[in-house]
Design a protein around this motif. Sequence first.
Motif, mmCIF file in Angstrom:
data_model
loop_
_atom_site.group_PDB
_atom_site.id
_atom_site.type_symbol
_atom_site.label_atom_id
_atom_site.label_comp_id
_atom_site.label_asym_id
_atom_site.label_seq_id
_atom_site.Cartn_x
_atom_site.Cartn_y
_atom_site.Cartn_z
ATOM 1 N N PRO A 78 20.157 43.620 -42.542
ATOM 2 C CA PRO A 78 21.305 43.364 -41.979
ATOM 3 C C PRO A 78 21.689 41.765 -42.379
ATOM 4 C CG PRO A 78 19.973 43.281 -40.350
ATOM 5 C CD PRO A 78 19.077 43.798 -41.769
ATOM 6 N N PHE A 79 22.759 41.551 -43.155
ATOM 7 C CA PHE A 79 23.113 40.118 -43.439
ATOM 8 C C PHE A 79 24.072 39.463 -42.755
ATOM 9 C CE2 PHE A 79 21.671 42.286 -47.605
ATOM 10 C CZ PHE A 79 20.519 41.325 -47.817
ATOM 11 N N PRO A 80 24.231 38.085 -42.508
ATOM 12 C CA PRO A 80 23.276 37.100 -43.265
ATOM 13 C C PRO A 80 21.760 37.143 -42.301
ATOM 14 C CG PRO A 80 24.576 36.171 -41.478
ATOM 15 C CD PRO A 80 25.053 37.403 -41.718
ATOM 16 N N ALA A 81 20.814 36.759 -43.074
ATOM 17 C CA ALA A 81 19.316 36.969 -42.584
ATOM 18 C C ALA A 81 18.682 35.591 -43.145
ATOM 19 C CB ALA A 81 18.826 38.083 -43.158
ATOM 20 N N ILE A 82 17.338 35.486 -42.886
ATOM 21 C CA ILE A 82 16.666 34.406 -43.232
ATOM 22 C C ILE A 82 15.354 34.795 -43.630
ATOM 23 C CG2 ILE A 82 17.687 32.536 -42.082
ATOM 24 C CD1 ILE A 82 15.747 32.924 -39.574
ATOM 25 N N LEU A 83 14.548 34.150 -44.683
ATOM 26 C CA LEU A 83 13.237 34.088 -44.950
ATOM 27 C C LEU A 83 12.554 32.785 -44.333
ATOM 28 C CD1 LEU A 83 13.373 35.036 -48.833
ATOM 29 C CD2 LEU A 83 12.133 36.200 -46.957
#
Length: 427
Positions: free
Chosen positions: A169-174
């Motif tokens: 599911p975007f937006p996301a983070i690494l």
Amino acid sequence: MSETDTMALPRSTSTLPMAKDQGNVGALVMGADYRGLGVARSLGRRGIPVWVLRQGGHLVAATSRYVGRSVPWPTRDDRTEIDQLLRLGKNHGLKDWLLFPTDDHAVALISRHHELLASQYRISVPPWDRLRFLCDKRLLHQTAGDLGIHQPWTRWPRTPEELGALDCPFPAILKPATKLRRYNLAHPKAWRVVDQESLLARYDEAASLVGPGNLMVQEIVPGAGEGQVSYAAVCREGRPLASIVVREKRQYPRDFGQFSTFVESVDEPRVIDPAVRLIKSLGFTGLVEIEFKQDPRNGQFKILDVNPRVWGWHTLSRRAGVDFPHLLWLLLHGQTVPEACGRPGVRWMHTTADVPVAIHDLIRGRLSLTSYLRSLKPPRESAIFAWDDPAPGFLDLPLLACALGKRLLSRKETQAETGVSAADCQH
């Protein structure tokens, strides 16, 4: 099944040493930033000797009248740092001094070498076989899931192929699953991704800095920093003895908070139950801050992170009636810890950092002048300035300007190379 899937929870027993007689021993604070300054003032005002280890550009605690000595602490490998700690203690008679970490690296360092350091110091965090359930986000996610605690959608891809197969599911983070090494401000704390293409592009960059096996992908909970609420406590064997709940009103950067700039204690019971269940399940002893963010889509408070150490705004708690560093000192010396809950309505401000954040929000219409002026009213605790210890306050402004300047330059260089901003990422 991954390695973390097979790891069992520890039993609820305390492993921290207790003693009745504290004698003339003091505390060795591992860090000279404003977190360490708060610890030094808490203990020093009560006549407890305090030394600080200073590293990098962090100097404010070293200028405090409550610090008897500051010792330079160069960044090296773990083995060298442990040897230096042991040598420092033996050469200067610091037997049974309380070792007080103020950042993630120091927590992991003393926890992983708990038995060796305990031969010289009194240790304020549990051994690593217990603490890893809070410091490793993979284990934290598993534990929270078993307890039914809400959390953001999260995955741990081990290869680019697994990454490409994610229905993300975007937006996301690494971001890193563990933070065992010192954090470098020149490197992003996390990488924001808005689609599959940017996810794959940022993965190689992130993997080169933290290792491919140490990366997690997590959805961004909508909303800015004001949706974040933290529960903090000093605990013994899984039982909170004194606690407080706060809401983060402003942070820097605004949508990618490296640190809070304005925080207020609140009455928010919805985060207390999941926080207490987590602490109880691990039988945790020590200081802990548990961060949640409210999801505006369903109203759920989702757990984001856990800090088993002092945190940025911990000095707010003194004015609210729960002085955490001193309470931990009492606990680890076998003395009575008064049970208390921090009262709501107390504010904390990192003034030199909060002013530019507030100005930015005023210009953008995100903050009214009336609201900002209201936030200046007492009771309010300053992150740096204190009337009985003014020197750190005079040093703070030039040091902060220098640090923010370096960070701005590094962010511009990173954006120039990648073409992607780090804004809008959560903790």
